[in-house]
Scaffold this active site. Structure first.
Site, PDB file in Angstrom:
ATOM      1  N   PRO A 171       0.913  -1.264   0.195  1.00  0.00           N
ATOM      2  CA  PRO A 171      -0.006   0.057   0.078  1.00  0.00           C
ATOM      3  C   PRO A 171       0.858   1.158  -0.044  1.00  0.00           C
ATOM      4  O   PRO A 171       0.148   2.328   0.048  1.00  0.00           O
ATOM      5  CB  PRO A 171      -0.756  -0.155   1.338  1.00  0.00           C
ATOM      6  CG  PRO A 171      -0.052  -0.871   2.360  1.00  0.00           C
ATOM      7  CD  PRO A 171       0.828  -1.851   1.310  1.00  0.00           C
ATOM      8  N   CYS A 172       2.137   1.008  -0.350  1.00  0.00           N
ATOM      9  CA  CYS A 172       2.967   2.438   0.023  1.00  0.00           C
ATOM     10  C   CYS A 172       2.464   3.434  -0.975  1.00  0.00           C
ATOM     11  O   CYS A 172       2.659   4.709  -0.662  1.00  0.00           O
ATOM     12  CB  CYS A 172       4.462   2.042  -0.522  1.00  0.00           C
ATOM     13  SG  CYS A 172       4.868   1.289  -1.724  1.00  0.00           S
ATOM     14  N   ARG A 173       1.902   3.071  -2.222  1.00  0.00           N
ATOM     15  CA  ARG A 173       1.573   4.339  -2.928  1.00  0.00           C
ATOM     16  C   ARG A 173      -0.037   4.340  -3.061  1.00  0.00           C
ATOM     17  O   ARG A 173      -0.509   5.349  -3.794  1.00  0.00           O
ATOM     18  CB  ARG A 173       2.155   4.107  -4.479  1.00  0.00           C
ATOM     19  CG  ARG A 173       3.522   3.991  -4.466  1.00  0.00           C
ATOM     20  CD  ARG A 173       4.163   3.906  -5.864  1.00  0.00           C
ATOM     21  NE  ARG A 173       3.774   4.922  -6.574  1.00  0.00           N
ATOM     22  CZ  ARG A 173       4.162   4.709  -7.948  1.00  0.00           C
ATOM     23  NH1 ARG A 173       4.740   3.836  -8.489  1.00  0.00           N
ATOM     24  NH2 ARG A 173       4.029   5.943  -8.810  1.00  0.00           N
TER      25      ARG A 173
END
Lengths: 340, 310
Positions: free
Chosen positions: B259-261
């Site tokens: 989910p980092c982006r």
């Protein structure tokens, strides 16, 4: 065209096998006794044409199982064998027959009216090689065969038989008892007893609305129905999306109508809701007529026993168990290799 | 996509939204639950799950720990998609965060024949093969004898061992193989297809939803990580997708889209809506989010149809 029942198939969510292993190791140990298993199925899927599936999930062994919203309850059992040999040698033909006749007892005695989810019965026989995360398993969906001479009409689209208003009322009545749209339904939100029901279809000119009632209301409504022109129709939530067939649940419902309700000529609605919420409808529902050659009373004393069918086929449509190898997603050693 | 955005935009009515949602594209746990509730209400194939007690997250309601939709069809591999301009959504400016394909939406049954045409040469043996003389090959009408009780193994899929089971022919049973079938032409469009269980959890660190996948092949065996990567767009496989322990389940690994982006992408989507004069509502986050995720897993046909109230 001949009317046929589309069988259920099993859909086992992978984490179930992990729960089953734990349950076997910690609670059942060497016992090979039957254990109650809960499951659910969805109404017909027209978008993807999914085959009717009994879904066993990671909560299926839980005594306080709650059917997910919009799904319908099936009640079954699992027997976990200790060795592959005991699984192989277990008399499965007798087992299916016994399972079916136990179901027949619940149906013909009327007990199933109180808990209709037993009509969607299933069994699971399995042996788990717990060390290697490999399970051999075989489902059955016991279906009772009607006596020779029972006739069913081909299914007709409901909108061609009923007025648009009546079809709309059927969806609305069902949505009310089922609690579609978020508010609790009249029969509770669990879906436990919603899979099978009675439909009171008013005569054309009386102006009363159509009603959906639980199966267990049959005794009281049938005793006073002679005074009205209302028509009583059986209904079930149909997991089958095909126009020319109906789902497996109809099979045992028909036997229930004949034995417990004492009917020889009746109609059944295969209810196929779409949309699922307040905006939905049921235009792809079908209705069919059933007639038995003689009333159940006249054969029950002679000890009538229905034939039982229902072994699940493997992916090549053969009579054989399936094998699932979970090691790619469960074995810690394999996982270490693929973790990034 | 244009029409989807339009549909969303039309539905949106300006009510109060969380400032962090619109400014950063993130959700609070409360907003996650509200967005999940709306998804479950509109798309009944999704439901809330409790998860294992040992992994309970206190900042989420006990009975709403994560979302799941099961048995989701995946008819073709990503490499089988034909990329062309028509299929691609117009990306906004320099961003390439939405590379979405029309056939993911799979709005209607009428899509099926087309898909089945395309997938035709990927399928092996759609029809159940008849094995002459096999005791297992006993659908309706056959009087097959029981298999020998001394058959050696069932571990190999190719070896059929009926374990003594005999079932008499039953003409009332509709045997059509086990694949998915087209509702319109059930006899000749039996598709064997992969299926997925898709979960959405709340990632506390990134303050966004996070997607988890568990796949099965046509024989109901779990897909290996390499097989799962075949269903993830090449821009993301091995980069943003990893195999990890499910945060709410013991002992089973899922493929996860990192989910980092997510927040940045969601922010762009909200900005995009704002440019057309509409305000994104945080409780509708999940629909926008799943539309975006479909660019990562374009062939997994989970439901995120945005239905309008009648």
């Amino acid at each position: 065209t001949k009317m046929q029942f589309q069988p259920f198939q099993s859909y086992v969510e992978a984490p179930f096998w992990q729960k089953l292993s734990t349950h076997k190791l910690e609670n059942l140990r060497l016992s090979e006794n039957n254990v109650t298993l809960h499951a659910h199925y969805a109404p017909a899927d027209f978008k993807h044409g999914k085959p009717p599936s009994i879904c066993v999930d990671r909560m299926s062994l839980d005594q306080e199982y709650v059917v997910p919203p919009g799904q319908f309850a099936a009640t079954g059992m699992v027997r976990i064998f200790n060795t592959m040999e005991s699984f192989r040698e277990f008399d499965k033909n007798q087992f299916l027959k016994d399972s079916g006749l136990e179901l027949w007892r619940l149906i013909s005695s009327g007990e199933a009216l109180q808990n209709p989810s037993v009509l969607s019965k299933f069994t699971l026989l399995t042996f788990g090689d717990l060390k290697n995360f490999k399970f051999t398993y075989w489902f059955s969906f016991p279906g009772l065969c009607a006596p020779d001479g029972m006739q069913m009409s081909a299914p007709r689209p409901l909108p061609s038989s009923w007025s648009e208003a009546l079809t709309g009322q059927l969806f609305k009545s069902f949505a009310d008892v089922a609690g579609y749209g978020g508010s609790p339904g009249a029969w509770g939100n669990s879906g436990a007893n919603l899979g099978y029901f009675l439909i009171r279809k008013p005569s054309e000119d009386c102006g009363k609305p159509l009603e959906v009632l639980p199966l267990k209301a049959w005794r009281e409504v049938s005793s006073c129905s002679e005074s009205t022109a209302d028509e009583w129709i059986l209904g079930f939530v149909d997991p089958c999306p095909l126009p020319q067939a109906v789902g497996w649940p109809a099979r045992n419902l028909v036997m229930l109508a004949w034995s417990a309700l004492g009917l020889t000529k009746f109609s059944v609605v295969a209810f196929r809701p779409q949309g699922g919420v307040s905006s939905g409808g049921c235009p792809k529902s079908v209705v069919f007529d059933v007639s038995f050659p003689e009333p159940y009373e006249s054969v029950s004393s002679a000890g009538f026993e229905p034939k039982v069918v229902g072994w699940e086929r493997d992916s090549k449509n053969r009579l054989a168990p399936r094998v699932i190898d979970l090691s790619p997603m469960m074995d810690p050693n394999v996982l270490t290799e693929t973790a990034v | 996509m244009q029409s989807f955005l339009h549909g969303v935009a039309e539905y949106l009515t300006p009510v109060k939204t969380s400032s962090s949602f619109r400014e950063k594209g993130v959700l609070t746990p409360e907003e996650f639950v509200a967005a999940g509730d709306l998804l479950v209400l509109r798309c009944p194939s999704w439901s809330w799950e409790k998860g294992d007690k040992s992994k309970l997250r206190s900042y989420l309601p006990e009975d709403k720990q994560y979302l799941i939709t099961r048995n989701v069809p995946c008819r073709q591999r990503v490499r089988g998609l034909e990329y062309n301009d028509e299929d691609e959504m117009e990306a906004d400016g320099d961003s390439d965060w939405l590379k979405t394909h029309k056939n993911h939406e799979s709005e209607a049954i009428s899509d099926l024949p087309e898909i089945s045409d395309r997938i035709g040469n990927l399928n092996v043996d759609d029809e159940a093969p008849k094995v002459e003389g096999s005791p297992c090959d006993a659908p309706a009408g056959s009087d097959a004898p029981p298999a020998g009780a001394n058959s050696s193994t069932t571990d190999t899929a190719d070896v059929c061992d009926s374990m003594g089971v005999v079932e008499e022919g039953d003409t009332m049973t509709l045997w059509q193989g086990k694949g998915y079938m087209s509702v319109q032409a059930p006899d000749d469009n039996i598709l064997k297809t992969r299926t997925y269980d898709v979960c959405i959890t709340y990632d506390k660190y990134y303050q966004t939803p996070r997607v988890w996948l568990f796949g099965y092949d046509e024989d109901r065996n779990p897909l290996t990580p390499d097989q799962i990567f075949e269903d993830i767009s090449q821009d993301h496989a091995h980069k943003t997708v990893t195999i990890e322990s499910h945060p709410h389940l013991d002992g089973v690994a899922y493929a996860s889209i990192h989910p980092c982006r997510h927040a940045g992408t969601m922010k762009k989507i909200v900005d995009h809506l704002a440019e057309s004069g509409k305000e994104g509502r945080s409780d509708q986050y999940m629909f926008l989010f799943l539309k975006f995720i479909s660019s990562v897993i374009p062939t997994i046909e989970y439901d995120f149809t945005f239905q309008m109230d009648a």
